[in-house]
Design a protein around this motif. Structure first.
Motif, PDB file in Angstrom:
ATOM      1  N   GLU A 185       0.836  -1.212   0.000  1.00  0.00           N
ATOM      2  CA  GLU A 185       0.000   0.000   0.000  1.00  0.00           C
ATOM      3  C   GLU A 185       0.867   1.256   0.000  1.00  0.00           C
ATOM      4  OE1 GLU A 185      -3.484   2.147   2.726  1.00  0.00           O
ATOM      5  OE2 GLU A 185      -2.723   0.164   3.271  1.00  0.00           O
ATOM      6  N   ALA A 186       1.940   1.235   0.791  1.00  0.00           N
ATOM      7  CA  ALA A 186       2.852   2.380   0.851  1.00  0.00           C
ATOM      8  C   ALA A 186       3.503   2.619  -0.507  1.00  0.00           C
ATOM      9  CB  ALA A 186       3.911   2.145   1.928  1.00  0.00           C
ATOM     10  N   LYS A 187       3.959   1.543  -1.150  1.00  0.00           N
ATOM     11  CA  LYS A 187       4.570   1.669  -2.479  1.00  0.00           C
ATOM     12  C   LYS A 187       3.593   2.259  -3.479  1.00  0.00           C
ATOM     13  CE  LYS A 187       7.878  -2.183  -2.256  1.00  0.00           C
ATOM     14  NZ  LYS A 187       8.222  -3.510  -2.848  1.00  0.00           N
ATOM     15  N   GLU A 188       2.370   1.742  -3.465  1.00  0.00           N
ATOM     16  CA  GLU A 188       1.355   2.183  -4.432  1.00  0.00           C
ATOM     17  C   GLU A 188       1.029   3.659  -4.274  1.00  0.00           C
ATOM     18  OE1 GLU A 188      -1.160   1.868  -7.628  1.00  0.00           O
ATOM     19  OE2 GLU A 188       0.282   0.387  -6.864  1.00  0.00           O
ATOM     20  N   LYS A 189       0.864   4.093  -3.042  1.00  0.00           N
ATOM     21  CA  LYS A 189       0.495   5.495  -2.808  1.00  0.00           C
ATOM     22  C   LYS A 189       1.640   6.440  -3.147  1.00  0.00           C
ATOM     23  CE  LYS A 189      -3.240   4.821   0.481  1.00  0.00           C
ATOM     24  NZ  LYS A 189      -3.809   5.160   1.797  1.00  0.00           N
ATOM     25  N   LEU A 190       2.860   6.033  -2.822  1.00  0.00           N
ATOM     26  CA  LEU A 190       4.007   6.865  -3.177  1.00  0.00           C
ATOM     27  C   LEU A 190       4.198   6.923  -4.686  1.00  0.00           C
ATOM     28  CD1 LEU A 190       6.580   5.813  -0.423  1.00  0.00           C
ATOM     29  CD2 LEU A 190       5.565   8.075  -0.718  1.00  0.00           C
ATOM     30  N   LYS A 191       3.967   5.800  -5.359  1.00  0.00           N
ATOM     31  CA  LYS A 191       4.088   5.750  -6.815  1.00  0.00           C
ATOM     32  C   LYS A 191       3.074   6.675  -7.467  1.00  0.00           C
ATOM     33  CE  LYS A 191       3.967   2.475 -10.678  1.00  0.00           C
ATOM     34  NZ  LYS A 191       3.757   1.050 -11.069  1.00  0.00           N
ATOM     35  N   LYS A 192       1.835   6.650  -6.982  1.00  0.00           N
ATOM     36  CA  LYS A 192       0.806   7.537  -7.528  1.00  0.00           C
ATOM     37  C   LYS A 192       1.146   8.992  -7.294  1.00  0.00           C
ATOM     38  CE  LYS A 192      -3.277   4.519  -7.438  1.00  0.00           C
ATOM     39  NZ  LYS A 192      -4.645   4.336  -6.877  1.00  0.00           N
ATOM     40  N   LYS A 220      15.100   4.340  -3.233  1.00  0.00           N
ATOM     41  CA  LYS A 220      14.660   4.737  -4.576  1.00  0.00           C
ATOM     42  C   LYS A 220      13.563   5.801  -4.512  1.00  0.00           C
ATOM     43  CE  LYS A 220      15.675   0.288  -6.799  1.00  0.00           C
ATOM     44  NZ  LYS A 220      15.072  -0.919  -7.436  1.00  0.00           N
ATOM     45  N   TYR A 221      12.559   5.567  -3.662  1.00  0.00           N
ATOM     46  CA  TYR A 221      11.453   6.524  -3.577  1.00  0.00           C
ATOM     47  C   TYR A 221      11.909   7.848  -2.971  1.00  0.00           C
ATOM     48  CZ  TYR A 221       7.769   3.339  -5.098  1.00  0.00           C
ATOM     49  OH  TYR A 221       6.965   2.529  -5.859  1.00  0.00           O
ATOM     50  N   LEU A 222      12.871   7.763  -2.048  1.00  0.00           N
ATOM     51  CA  LEU A 222      13.405   8.982  -1.434  1.00  0.00           C
ATOM     52  C   LEU A 222      14.051   9.865  -2.499  1.00  0.00           C
ATOM     53  CD1 LEU A 222      13.582  10.118   1.454  1.00  0.00           C
ATOM     54  CD2 LEU A 222      15.856   9.090   1.625  1.00  0.00           C
ATOM     55  N   GLU A 282       1.037  12.637  -9.501  1.00  0.00           N
ATOM     56  CA  GLU A 282       0.964  13.843  -8.683  1.00  0.00           C
ATOM     57  C   GLU A 282      -0.316  13.882  -7.843  1.00  0.00           C
ATOM     58  OE1 GLU A 282       1.478  17.274 -11.108  1.00  0.00           O
ATOM     59  OE2 GLU A 282       3.551  16.799 -11.625  1.00  0.00           O
ATOM     60  N   SER A 283      -0.711  12.699  -7.342  1.00  0.00           N
ATOM     61  CA  SER A 283      -1.871  12.634  -6.456  1.00  0.00           C
ATOM     62  C   SER A 283      -1.523  13.322  -5.143  1.00  0.00           C
ATOM     63  CB  SER A 283      -2.266  11.180  -6.193  1.00  0.00           C
ATOM     64  OG  SER A 283      -1.210  10.491  -5.553  1.00  0.00           O
ATOM     65  N   GLU A 284      -2.542  13.871  -4.499  1.00  0.00           N
ATOM     66  CA  GLU A 284      -2.306  14.641  -3.283  1.00  0.00           C
ATOM     67  C   GLU A 284      -2.044  13.725  -2.080  1.00  0.00           C
ATOM     68  OE1 GLU A 284      -1.910  17.841  -2.646  1.00  0.00           O
ATOM     69  OE2 GLU A 284      -1.992  18.232  -4.798  1.00  0.00           O
ATOM     70  N   LEU A 285      -0.897  13.893  -1.483  1.00  0.00           N
ATOM     71  CA  LEU A 285      -0.562  13.210  -0.236  1.00  0.00           C
ATOM     72  C   LEU A 285       0.021  14.242   0.707  1.00  0.00           C
ATOM     73  CD1 LEU A 285       1.195   9.773  -0.988  1.00  0.00           C
ATOM     74  CD2 LEU A 285      -0.964  10.131   0.184  1.00  0.00           C
ATOM     75  N   SER A 286      -0.409  14.213   1.939  1.00  0.00           N
ATOM     76  CA  SER A 286       0.140  15.164   2.903  1.00  0.00           C
ATOM     77  C   SER A 286       1.581  14.793   3.223  1.00  0.00           C
ATOM     78  CB  SER A 286      -0.691  15.159   4.191  1.00  0.00           C
ATOM     79  OG  SER A 286      -0.512  13.948   4.901  1.00  0.00           O
ATOM     80  N   ALA A 287       2.324  15.765   3.732  1.00  0.00           N
ATOM     81  CA  ALA A 287       3.711  15.516   4.108  1.00  0.00           C
ATOM     82  C   ALA A 287       3.810  14.419   5.159  1.00  0.00           C
ATOM     83  CB  ALA A 287       4.346  16.806   4.623  1.00  0.00           C
ATOM     84  N   ALA A 288       2.852  14.417   6.094  1.00  0.00           N
ATOM     85  CA  ALA A 288       2.854  13.396   7.150  1.00  0.00           C
ATOM     86  C   ALA A 288       2.621  12.015   6.558  1.00  0.00           C
ATOM     87  CB  ALA A 288       1.781  13.720   8.189  1.00  0.00           C
ATOM     88  N   ASP A 289       1.722  11.917   5.567  1.00  0.00           N
ATOM     89  CA  ASP A 289       1.458  10.627   4.921  1.00  0.00           C
ATOM     90  C   ASP A 289       2.691  10.126   4.175  1.00  0.00           C
ATOM     91  OD1 ASP A 289      -1.131  10.387   5.809  1.00  0.00           O
ATOM     92  OD2 ASP A 289      -2.014  11.351   4.062  1.00  0.00           O
ATOM     93  N   ILE A 290       3.363  11.032   3.473  1.00  0.00           N
ATOM     94  CA  ILE A 290       4.566  10.647   2.728  1.00  0.00           C
ATOM     95  C   ILE A 290       5.630  10.126   3.679  1.00  0.00           C
ATOM     96  CG2 ILE A 290       6.479  11.532   1.331  1.00  0.00           C
ATOM     97  CD1 ILE A 290       4.446  13.473   0.067  1.00  0.00           C
ATOM     98  N   ALA A 291       5.861  10.847   4.757  1.00  0.00           N
ATOM     99  CA  ALA A 291       6.851  10.418   5.751  1.00  0.00           C
ATOM    100  C   ALA A 291       6.477   9.064   6.347  1.00  0.00           C
ATOM    101  CB  ALA A 291       6.983  11.468   6.845  1.00  0.00           C
ATOM    102  N   LEU A 328       7.124   6.319   3.752  1.00  0.00           N
ATOM    103  CA  LEU A 328       8.565   6.109   3.636  1.00  0.00           C
ATOM    104  C   LEU A 328       9.101   5.312   4.828  1.00  0.00           C
ATOM    105  CD1 LEU A 328       9.757   9.594   2.315  1.00  0.00           C
ATOM    106  CD2 LEU A 328       9.870   7.420   1.074  1.00  0.00           C
ATOM    107  N   LYS A 329       8.534   5.567   5.984  1.00  0.00           N
ATOM    108  CA  LYS A 329       8.963   4.842   7.192  1.00  0.00           C
ATOM    109  C   LYS A 329       8.649   3.349   7.057  1.00  0.00           C
ATOM    110  CE  LYS A 329       8.203   6.881  11.088  1.00  0.00           C
ATOM    111  NZ  LYS A 329       7.522   7.398  12.302  1.00  0.00           N
ATOM    112  N   ILE A 330       7.498   3.043   6.460  1.00  0.00           N
ATOM    113  CA  ILE A 330       7.125   1.639   6.234  1.00  0.00           C
ATOM    114  C   ILE A 330       8.105   0.986   5.258  1.00  0.00           C
ATOM    115  CG2 ILE A 330       5.364   0.120   5.245  1.00  0.00           C
ATOM    116  CD1 ILE A 330       3.251   2.098   6.292  1.00  0.00           C
TER     117      ILE A 330
END
Length: 451
Positions: free
Chosen positions: A8-15, A45-47, A20-29, A32-34
């Motif tokens: 799920e983390a990979k999918e949301k970061l990829k989107k 890679k995602y970083l 350019e789907s909207e993700l809050s900074a807290a969600d991104i962090a 990334l932690k996952i």
């Protein structure tokens, strides 16, 4: 079997990166932690794929160990660009955090910033941690008294289009010397004729547009109280001459209160809040320090019990009952301690209120201790068929609960007086004191009266 959270983390970061789907900074962090936990390669890679703006916002939400990954693996120019795009207060916080991790890296990044960013950070970084100036951002929407409303709105439109300012709630009106005179909410601005100048608008009701403001050297706790008391979305910050310097918004106050609450809770438990975000080794090491202190203090309690070894051998009931006295004292003390620390943190009481607070807590302790002492004394007297044993444990409980109330007030206020955080280690010292006092009074009275 694939890890659901990881996928799920990979999918949301990829989107977010591709679409350019909207993700809050807290969600991104958080995502990334996952990734870091389950797949270091994918995390790296995602970083690297994050754009500068997203990287800066996410970095503000990252724990120290993840921020260390950023400064070690992301090129300096990209990090500098990310810092440049942050609001001045966030940019200052990020530079200071990086400085704590790697001082040389912080210097390199600072020298790579735009001149304007360097000036703002240099200005804000000189404030003490508890001063309002340390929490303000210099980006704000302001205008002179003689400027037309239409001109001010046009400037504001350009600022928004160029992403030079966010979360604007009001217009700060200043005179030709930059002294703050009025504050006009955005919702009020749109109701006026854009051809009017601001002086013509505010003169209609000067009391209504009277500004709430903080001086840059004010304690941030006082500023937080003002914002909450008047339900403000933002507050202007001036110097002592009244010249407008910046603003503090509710999200800044929210972050301050969250950090303060977290720090207080961790300190009460003897836990390092920063270490909790690190790996197992550092977390364990940080906790072990206070556990060692607790071990030493627990040994003191055992030593006191050792003084009455023969008494316990003569009357085994003492060994059965003494934990009750210590436990009740500890719980009563922790109640007092929690309330006192909270009121100190909120500024409701100060060092000068010691006797007032102590009087209230002692009266409450006497009332509660008498109720439970009578109940327990009767119960123990009937249980062991020893009325005097009931009297002994009742007297010991009253003494220990009253002493716990005293210590629950005395310890945090004393720490505050000598300039230390009133929550740091208070629970450990309080529990030790109530254990020792409870054991000593109960076993001492039993030895004197029963044996």
């Amino acid at each position: 079997m694939p890890n659901k959270n990881l996928e799920e983390a990979k999918e949301k970061l990829k989107k977010h990166i591709i679409d350019e789907s909207e993700l809050s900074a807290a969600d991104i962090a958080s995502h990334l932690k996952i990734l870091k936990t389950h797949d270091e390669d994918e995390y790296a890679k995602y970083l690297e794929k994050l754009d500068a703006h997203t990287l800066g916002e996410a970095a503000m939400e990252m724990p120290e160990h993840m921020l260390r990954d950023v400064i070690e693996n992301i090129p300096n120019d990209k990090i500098a660009e990310a810092i440049d795009e942050l609001e001045s207060d966030d940019a200052t916080d990020l530079i200071q955090t990086i400085e704590e991790i790697d001082e040389e890296k912080a210097k390199e990044l600072f020298s790579s910033l735009e001149i304007d960013s360097q000036k703002e950070i240099s200005k804000l970084i000189n404030y003490e941690d508890n001063e309002a100036g340390a929490y303000m951002q210099t980006e704000l929407f302001s205008a002179r008294l003689d400027e037309s409303l239409g001109s001010a709105i046009a400037r504001f439109r350009i600022m928004k289009q160029e992403n030079k300012i966010e979360n604007v709630f009001s217009l700060f009106v200043v005179d030709n010397e930059g002294v703050l005179k009025h504050t006009i909410a955005l919702e009020d601005l749109i109701t006026y004729d854009f051809n009017l100048n601001l002086n013509q608008i505010v003169v209609e009701d000067e009391e209504r547009f009277k500004p709430h403001f903080a001086i840059d050297s004010d304690d941030i706790k006082v500023v937080a109280d003002i914002i909450m008391d008047y339900d403000l979305s933002a507050i202007a910050v001036t110097n002592r001459a009244g010249i407008l310097l910046g603003r503090i918004t509710t999200d800044d106050i929210h972050d301050f209160l969250k950090e303060s609450a977290t720090e207080q809770i961790y300190n009460l438990a003897g836990v390092n809040d920063e270490a909790e975000e690190e790996g197992l080794v550092k977390t364990g090491r940080a906790r072990a320090a206070w556990l060692f202190v607790n071990l030493i203090t627990a040994i003191l309690g055992v030593i006191v019990i050792g003084f009455f070894e023969k008494s316990i051998e003569s009357l085994v009931a003492l060994a059965v009952l003494m934990p009750i006295v210590a436990s009740m004292g500890g719980n009563a003390g922790n109640q007092t301690l929690a309330v006192t620390v909270r009121r100190l943190a909120l500024g409701e009481i100060g060092i000068d209120d010691f006797w007032t607070v102590l009087k209230k807590e002692i009266i409450m302790a006497i009332f509660n201790s008498l109720i439970f002492a009578i109940f327990l004394g009767v119960l123990v007297g009937l249980w062991f068929d020893m009325p005097m044993l009931g009297v002994v444990i009742a007297v010991a409980m009253v003494a220990n609960i009253i002493m716990a109330a005293f210590l629950g007030t005395f310890i945090p206020l004393t720490l505050k007086r000598i300039g230390l955080d009133p929550a740091v280690g208070s629970t450990v010292f309080l529990t030790t004191a109530t254990d020792i006092i409870g054991f000593f009074v109960f076993l001492g009275l039993a030895t004197w009266i029963l044996l």
